[in-house]
Design a protein around this motif. Structure first.
Motif, mmCIF file in Angstrom:
data_model
loop_
_atom_site.group_PDB
_atom_site.id
_atom_site.type_symbol
_atom_site.label_atom_id
_atom_site.label_comp_id
_atom_site.label_asym_id
_atom_site.label_seq_id
_atom_site.Cartn_x
_atom_site.Cartn_y
_atom_site.Cartn_z
ATOM 1 N N PRO A 142 -19.653 0.749 -17.011
ATOM 2 C CA PRO A 142 -18.793 -0.346 -16.858
ATOM 3 C C PRO A 142 -17.807 -0.369 -15.719
ATOM 4 O O PRO A 142 -17.447 -1.412 -15.024
ATOM 5 N N SER A 208 -17.686 -9.327 -13.547
ATOM 6 C CA SER A 208 -17.296 -8.427 -14.744
ATOM 7 C C SER A 208 -16.225 -9.341 -15.628
ATOM 8 O O SER A 208 -15.689 -10.372 -15.215
ATOM 9 N N LYS A 212 -12.750 -5.639 -18.639
ATOM 10 C CA LYS A 212 -13.483 -4.553 -17.999
ATOM 11 C C LYS A 212 -12.655 -4.176 -16.479
ATOM 12 O O LYS A 212 -12.542 -3.075 -16.140
ATOM 13 N N GLU A 215 -9.899 -2.306 -17.372
ATOM 14 C CA GLU A 215 -10.011 -1.039 -17.831
ATOM 15 C C GLU A 215 -10.487 -0.048 -16.540
ATOM 16 O O GLU A 215 -9.706 1.026 -16.406
#
Length: 460
Positions: A142, A208, A212, A215
């Motif tokens: 990811p 995305s 994500k 992160e």
């Protein structure tokens, strides 16, 4: 545990016994000796590298982040985890060092092997009551998808409202709130005009979610924290190397003929850290919570920074003590000085307090401020700080030794009494001061993970 078993075997199985044991006569170690020794060392290294980040993150996963009480319990968990490690270190450098010196390495290894076996059984007895996190696939994919999507969408206009960022409501993971750091990555969650979202899920390589993207930002922001932590690790490395060598040249007698093993003086650091983390958890944190109104009392990175200050102060103290030791050595001209080994107590104790701030803080940081799916990797990054710092310390010693040797006498002579460790400690103190300035610039406006917590509504 396999490494301990192999080491124990080398003390009791005749073909594996090293030279000099039980009057065993051999000129040089045989191939089987070398193979057995290095196999045991690599097993211990692999086991330590695997168990520490995995077990620590698994223990922290037993707390529910959506519960205020359990969140506070998790904050105490890291303190008590390190208290347990310090307790083990105290036993290792005192009781086990005494057993090794007086009863042999075989007996000590056998005790450690049995102890490890018992603790493993106890761990598995709790298996039915542990909380487990469901696997979520590759934690790194990811992150890569965010960078690819941001590159693809780089020409899209930046939205005027955060509501235009893509974040589906059926996400199974904890949602993160948007932050304004690293805005170039936000393009990964910008919905283009020609992007069709109705009826099908968009490709994560093209679009995305906000979570994500956030992160990915956490990983990018962790990089400078990791680098600025290395010098602290270099200072930690001195406690197990040069500090121990210093202790071997000093008066280690206590009472009627009892001599402290050189490695046992390292127990002062463990004791200092053990005492500090208990006081921090039971006294300092509650006081700070009342003063600041924050769950942690002070932020994670503030705790890390305070420990770095203690580390720099510890280097200054170490330099002053070493200068005094060299003055005594010059007068006495002896390999074992009359100067008491307890002169090293201040620098060891200060290092222990610094460890209580920075090491525990770094563990919390690399667990909390990484994606939920990367917590074990995060704690592995914490462990790598100390590992890489040890290599960095060795490299620094080589460079300093060669440079100082070209301009006169090398700071690292054939023995400590002909060396200038005090100047090396001053160098580390200066480097830590510079590093502290960089650290404070990096963390001054740091954006912590902002979790959209679940709200539980109860009716009377």
């Amino acid at each position: 545990m396999q490494g301990l078993i192999i080491l124990t075997m080398t003390q009791f199985i005749p073909p594996l016994k090293p030279c000099g044991v039980d009057n065993l006569k051999c000129v040089n170690p045989t191939k089987i000796h070398k193979l057995t020794f290095f196999t045991a060392m690599y097993c211990l290294s692999l086991g330590t590298g695997g168990i520490k980040p995995s077990l620590e993150s698994f223990g922290a996963d037993q707390f529910d982040d959506n519960s205020l009480t359990e969140r506070k319990g998790k904050m105490s968990y890291f303190n008590w985890w390190n208290a347990a490690l310090c307790g083990g270190l105290l036993l290792g450098v005192t009781v086990m060092a005494y057993v090794q010196d007086n009863f042999g390495w075989g007996t000590a290894d056998l005790i450690l092997t049995v102890t490890m076996l018992i603790t493993t059984v106890i761990f598995y007895l709790g298996k039915p009551i542990y909380r487990y996190r469901a696997p979520q696939g590759s934690p790194l994919t990811p992150i890569l998808q965010v960078f690819v999507a941001a590159l693809r969408n780089r020409k899209l206009p930046y939205p005027t409202s955060q509501d235009l960022f893509y974040e589906p409501g059926d996400c199974e993971t904890r949602l993160l709130s948007h932050t304004n750091k690293l805005r170039f990555l936000d393009k990964a969650c910008v919905v283009g005009e020609n992007e069709v979202l109705e009826g099908k899920k968009p490709s994560p390589w093209k679009l995305s979610t906000v979570t994500k993207v956030e992160e990915a930002k956490l990983i990018v922001l962790a990089v400078p924290i990791w680098f600025t932590s290395l010098l602290f690790g270099v200072c930690v490395a001195q406690g197990g190397t040069f500090y121990v060598k210093q202790s071997s040249t000093m008066n280690r007698n206590i009472g009627n003929g009892f001599v402290i093993p050189p490695a046992s003086i390292h127990a002062i650091t463990a004791f200092g850290m053990l005492l500090f983390v208990i006081c921090y958890d039971k006294i300092i944190t509650p006081v700070l919570r009342r003063i600041t109104g924050k769950e942690r009392g002070i932020s994670i990175l503030q705790r890390v920074g305070i420990g770095m200050i203690f580390s720099a102060v510890g280097m200054v103290v170490a330099a002053l003590v070493e200068k005094q030791r060299l003055m005594v050595a010059e007068k006495e001209r002896s390999q074992v000085l009359s100067m008491s080994v307890f002169w090293l107590t201040p620098q060891y104790f200060i290092q222990g307090i610094g460890d209580g701030f920075t090491l525990v803080g770094l563990q919390e940081y690399f667990y909390e401020q990484v994606p939920d799916s990367m917590r074990s990797i995060g704690l592995a990054l914490y462990s790598s700080v100390l590992g890489v710092a040890s290599f960095y310390s060795s490299f620094l010693i080589i460079v300093v030794g060669r440079v100082t040797g070209k301009f006169g006498s090398s700071w690292f002579g054939t023995d400590l009494n002909s060396s200038r460790l005090d100047k090396f400690y001053w160098l580390l103190a200066a480097m830590n001061g510079l590093n502290l300035g960089i650290y404070f610039l990096v963390t001054r406006k740091y954006s912590y993970k902002s979790v959209q917590r679940k709200v539980v509504v109860t009716s009377n």
